[in-house]
Design an enzyme around this catalytic site. Structure first.
Site, short mmCIF file in Angstrom:
data_model
loop_
_atom_site.label_atom_id
_atom_site.label_comp_id
_atom_site.label_asym_id
_atom_site.label_seq_id
_atom_site.Cartn_x
_atom_site.Cartn_y
_atom_site.Cartn_z
N LYS A 33 36.56 -22.32 4.70
CA LYS A 33 36.21 -23.75 4.70
C LYS A 33 35.54 -24.12 6.03
O LYS A 33 35.63 -23.38 7.01
CB LYS A 33 37.47 -24.59 4.46
CG LYS A 33 38.50 -24.46 5.56
CD LYS A 33 39.85 -25.07 5.17
CE LYS A 33 40.84 -24.94 6.30
NZ LYS A 33 42.22 -25.21 5.88
N TYR A 244 25.73 -37.80 34.28
CA TYR A 244 26.12 -39.18 33.96
C TYR A 244 27.40 -39.57 34.69
O TYR A 244 28.36 -38.80 34.74
CB TYR A 244 26.39 -39.31 32.46
CG TYR A 244 25.15 -39.40 31.61
CD1 TYR A 244 24.23 -40.43 31.76
CD2 TYR A 244 24.91 -38.44 30.62
CE1 TYR A 244 23.09 -40.50 30.96
CE2 TYR A 244 23.79 -38.51 29.81
CZ TYR A 244 22.88 -39.54 29.99
OH TYR A 244 21.77 -39.61 29.19
#
Ligand SMILES: *Cc1c(COP(=O)(O)O)cnc(C)c1O
Length: 334
Positions: A33, A244
């Site tokens: 999955k 940042y």
């Protein structure tokens, strides 16, 4: 471009350990999955087929269809049939869902033995079996899922106890041919003598199983590595800040490079300023969307080769590190 390499030898090493434990390759149901835990659905399916794994577990019908030619048996954990395919089995997660499956569908009944996430309650099993017969579904297996197999608590024991009761109850109702399974990776490796019909194995196959205390082991090898390429490089002077929010300030002059792997491709931002690569390069400043900076001058850098280490720095689990890796990243089998 940042890219992923998949180490086939390591994958086969892990499957060797798993098949020794299950006592047969045929009892391994490889969990694929979420793009095979970020490794790449088709890439892992191909390697698994080469190894001789015959069973797979996925979340959706769409995933099952993509790999149908590589396995004999595919269990869908949470979806309804959108195609006709003899190989695919569907999970019944709720008593009220039984009527939604077309007559003739192969199904497996999930029983809730304590996790309280999916599955019919133990007191609903008899009714569920009646409804399955009324609806004309082909019941192939009854299964459950452990909530704390990877923790040293008593829950492991009482969930096993409850599932043993479910097994004998189902058999007593005349379902002699039904198969049973309950193990994920951690549960499989807690059994002293595994004796069920199948184990649903995900994280161990990918080499990132983490077990507590006496169950700890070091023979599994991580399959996935993430590599990033230098976009630019500069000298950061002592006192200059990077990225940042200026969250990293150089204590001395140093060479920093910026690489093409950011949170847009799955680099968890919570690692910012708190991670060192396998070769010892420190992550400096915040991870940004398509960029991350390391104190390094290398043209290419191995960002990680063990998702468990990155997971610690991101304060999460390897499953999240791996499934965060975007499908668009190139994957090479080596
Ligand atoms: C994801 C999943 C597994 C695999 O768990 P691992 O810990 O990765 O081995 C097994 N069973 C079910 C029902 C799952 O959802």
């Amino acid at each position: 471009m940042a890219y992923i390499t998949l180490n086939k030898n390591n994958f086969f090493n892990n499957l060797d350990i798993i098949s020794k434990k299950t006592k047969s390759k045929d009892k391994i149901a490889l969990v694929l999955k979420d793009n095979a835990y970020g490794h790449g659905l088709l890439e892992v399916a191909q390697m698994a087929q080469e190894y001789g794994v015959k069973k797979a577990v996925v979340q959706t019908c769409e995933e099952a269809q993509k790999i149908e030619n590589k396995f004999d048996y595919i269990l869908v954990l949470a979806d309804f049939p959108s195609c006709k395919n003899e190989k695919i089995r569907y999970t019944i997660n709720d008593i009220n869902a039984i009527q939604k499956f077309p007559t003739g569908t192969k199904v497996e009944l999930k029983v809730d033995t304590g996790m309280h996430r999916n599955g019919v309650g133990i007191d609903e099993v008899t009714l569920a079996l009646e409804k399955i017969q009324e609806q004309g579904l082909l019941l192939e297996a009854v299964f459950t899922h452990h909530r704390s197999a990877d923790e040293l608590t008593s829950e492991w024991f009482w969930q096993n106890e409850k599932f043993a009761q479910v097994k004998s109850h189902v058999k007593s109702l005349g379902f002699g041919e039904v198969r049973f399974h309950s193990c994920n990776s951690a549960a499989l490796f807690r059994h002293v003598d595994f004796a069920e019909d199948m184990a649903r194995v995900g994280i161990a196959a990918y080499g990132c199983l983490e077990m507590p205390g006496a169950y700890e082991r070091d023979d599994f090898k991580p399959v996935l590595s993430l590599h990033a390429t230098q976009i630019s490089s500069r000298t950061l002077r002592s006192g200059e800040a990077l990225g940042y929010g200026a969250t990293f300030t150089a204590g001395e002059d140093c060479r920093v490079s910026n690489y093409d792997f950011g949170y847009g491709a799955g680099f968890l931002r919570t690692c910012s300023n708190n991670y060192t690569s396998p070769k010892g390069f420190k992550l400096a400043g915040r991870v940004s969307m398509d960029n991350s900076s390391f104190i390094s001058d290398a043209k290419e850098i191995l960002v990680f080769d063990d998702a468990r280490v990155l997971a610690k720095s991101a304060k999460t689990i390897s499953y999240e590190v791996l499934t965060s890796l975007k499908a668009g990243l190139q994957r090479k089998i080596i």
